[in-house]
Design a protein around this motif. Structure first.
Motif, PDB file in Angstrom:
ATOM      1  N   ILE A 136       0.857  -1.188   0.000  1.00  0.00           N
ATOM      2  CA  ILE A 136       0.000   0.000   0.000  1.00  0.00           C
ATOM      3  C   ILE A 136       0.889   1.232   0.000  1.00  0.00           C
ATOM      4  CG2 ILE A 136      -1.746   1.302   1.283  1.00  0.00           C
ATOM      5  CD1 ILE A 136      -2.645  -1.400   2.499  1.00  0.00           C
ATOM      6  N   VAL A 137       0.735   2.054  -1.033  1.00  0.00           N
ATOM      7  CA  VAL A 137       1.583   3.249  -1.148  1.00  0.00           C
ATOM      8  C   VAL A 137       0.835   4.525  -0.786  1.00  0.00           C
ATOM      9  CG1 VAL A 137       3.092   2.190  -2.863  1.00  0.00           C
ATOM     10  CG2 VAL A 137       1.071   3.465  -3.631  1.00  0.00           C
ATOM     11  N   GLY A 138      -0.477   4.440  -0.607  1.00  0.00           N
ATOM     12  CA  GLY A 138      -1.241   5.631  -0.244  1.00  0.00           C
ATOM     13  C   GLY A 138      -2.724   5.346  -0.252  1.00  0.00           C
ATOM     14  N   THR A 139      -3.503   6.384  -0.044  1.00  0.00           N
ATOM     15  CA  THR A 139      -4.950   6.291  -0.157  1.00  0.00           C
ATOM     16  C   THR A 139      -5.384   6.942  -1.462  1.00  0.00           C
ATOM     17  OG1 THR A 139      -5.252   8.354   1.078  1.00  0.00           O
ATOM     18  CG2 THR A 139      -5.327   6.292   2.330  1.00  0.00           C
ATOM     19  N   ILE A 140      -6.608   6.669  -1.852  1.00  0.00           N
ATOM     20  CA  ILE A 140      -7.111   7.190  -3.123  1.00  0.00           C
ATOM     21  C   ILE A 140      -8.608   7.461  -2.963  1.00  0.00           C
ATOM     22  CG2 ILE A 140      -7.595   4.887  -4.062  1.00  0.00           C
ATOM     23  CD1 ILE A 140      -6.629   6.007  -6.797  1.00  0.00           C
ATOM     24  N   SER A 141      -9.075   8.529  -3.583  1.00  0.00           N
ATOM     25  CA  SER A 141     -10.508   8.836  -3.475  1.00  0.00           C
ATOM     26  C   SER A 141     -11.193   8.917  -4.830  1.00  0.00           C
ATOM     27  CB  SER A 141     -10.701  10.161  -2.729  1.00  0.00           C
ATOM     28  OG  SER A 141     -10.307  11.261  -3.531  1.00  0.00           O
ATOM     29  N   GLY A 142     -10.426   9.291  -5.890  1.00  0.00           N
ATOM     30  CA  GLY A 142     -11.052   9.507  -7.188  1.00  0.00           C
ATOM     31  C   GLY A 142     -11.881  10.776  -7.229  1.00  0.00           C
ATOM     32  N   LEU A 143     -11.758  11.623  -6.187  1.00  0.00           N
ATOM     33  CA  LEU A 143     -12.551  12.838  -6.096  1.00  0.00           C
ATOM     34  C   LEU A 143     -11.648  14.067  -6.048  1.00  0.00           C
ATOM     35  CD1 LEU A 143     -15.091  11.712  -3.325  1.00  0.00           C
ATOM     36  CD2 LEU A 143     -15.462  11.714  -5.806  1.00  0.00           C
TER      37      LEU A 143
END
Length: 365
Positions: free
Chosen positions: A107-114
């Protein structure tokens, strides 16, 4: 059911292996094992801290499931993971960016697509039901989690039947991928405290929920309260928040409130028994006193008290009390007594004593 884009099976297996590593690390209390999955040091610290709190607070068996995955290109993937335990507790979610290579995935980070500056101009994905408009990330409400839409409708129908009321025809539900984004995208009118995972704007058209929980059974109660209050009046927080805490359950059953739960299910009264020795109950009746109290104590005690009222007197008598209390000019003890005397034929002080005696029959503190 899981939803996956055009992603090769080897990458899916690598991602699932990482999620199982988190699950096993939680089970053994091996936080180095949990942290090994995260390439990002801040994210590693955040999740180790959160999972450690869950385990040390109440324990329970954690499941970490892959709900959906989508390729982003260059060996990167958007992953929706669900963290769940007891079926009576609302699960938590992580929207992660994974990087996959010859040595596996991390896991390299979080993502939201927003993206956007305010919830009104964010590029939400929109899902609709008969009575809800849900604004969410493209990585949320995927696969099996779409069933949450039906759960919202189910809770709404149960509430209307039990209280005998006609509810607002529509509610907006903004589902944030992370709690911190609530404050950012609402200009801090909601979510400014990290423990605040939701709020409801009752006066908006339609009534509007902002939350990072899926599915929240707490915030919709505040939407439904709008038909139980006289125009231009709202109930004191001790009863309004207590009602939402007590009834945050799909079946609107105060015996099943998950307010105190994380991974393991903890009954509401368990928290109330611990909290009751730390506050003066009568001081929380006005909003100033409720706001001044520790939120964990205030909400659990208010919820336990409303649970007592509903189980003792019934849903519809409680609804009449709620309306009459909201109609009073202030939130003094005398204002409470107008409503309690008319509906329950006793004083608020006596009701608090009866409840606390029942709550602490087997000991408190």
């Amino acid at each position: 059911m899981r939803a996956h884009g055009r992603i090769d099976r080897a990458s899916v297996k690598a991602i699932e292996s990482d999620l199982q590593t988190i699950q096993a690390g939680y089970g053994y209390g091996d936080w180095n094992r949990v942290g090994s999955v995260f390439a990002s040091a801040p994210l590693r610290a955040q999740y180790v801290r959160t999972l450690r709190f869950w385990k040390e607070d109440a324990g329970g068996q954690l499941r970490v499931d892959l709900i959906a995955s989508q390729p982003l290109g260059a060996g990167r993937f958007a992953v929706t993971a669900r963290f769940s335990g007891d079926r009576r507790s609302v699960p938590s979610y992580g929207l992660f960016e994974f990087s996959s290579g010859p040595r596996g995935a991390r896991i390299v980070g979080t993502i939201s697509g927003l993206h956007g500056t305010n919830y009104r101009n964010v590029n939400w994905t929109i899902s609709r039901t008969k009575h809800f408009i849900v604004y969410h990330s493209p990585y949320q409400l995927v696969g099996a989690d779409k069933t949450g839409l039906a759960d919202l409708e189910y809770q709404r129908a149960v509430f209307a039947r039990k209280f005998g009321v006609k509810l607002p025809p529509r509610a907006a539900y903004y589902l944030y991928p992370e709690q911190r984004l609530i404050a950012v995208w609402t200009s801090r009118f909601c979510g400014s405290n990290p423990d605040n995972v939701g709020c409801t704007v009752q006066g908006a058209l339609p009534p509007t929920i902002h939350t990072s929980e899926w599915v929240s059974f707490h915030e919709p109660i505040h939407v439904y309260q709008t038909v139980m209050e006289p125009p231009r009046y709202t109930d004191p927080l001790f009863i309004a928040e207590g009602m939402a805490v007590a009834l945050e359950d799909k079946e609107v059953d105060p015996r099943q409130s998950d307010y105190c739960s994380e991974v393991a299910y903890v009954p509401l009264d368990t928290c109330a028994r611990f909290a009751i020795g730390n506050v003066k109950l009568i001081s929380m009746l006005p909003d100033t006193g409720f706001d001044a109290a520790d939120p964990g104590y205030a909400y659990s005690l208010a919820g336990s008290f409303v649970k007592y009222l509903i189980l003792r007197f019934g849903y519809r008598p409680f609804g009449k009390f709620y309306y009459l209390l909201a109609a009073q000019p202030k939130d003094r003890v005398s204002d409470y007594n107008v409503a309690t005397q008319r509906v329950f034929h006793t004083s608020i002080e006596q009701l608090l004593r009866d409840w606390s005696n029942q709550l602490c029959g087997a000991g408190c503190g």
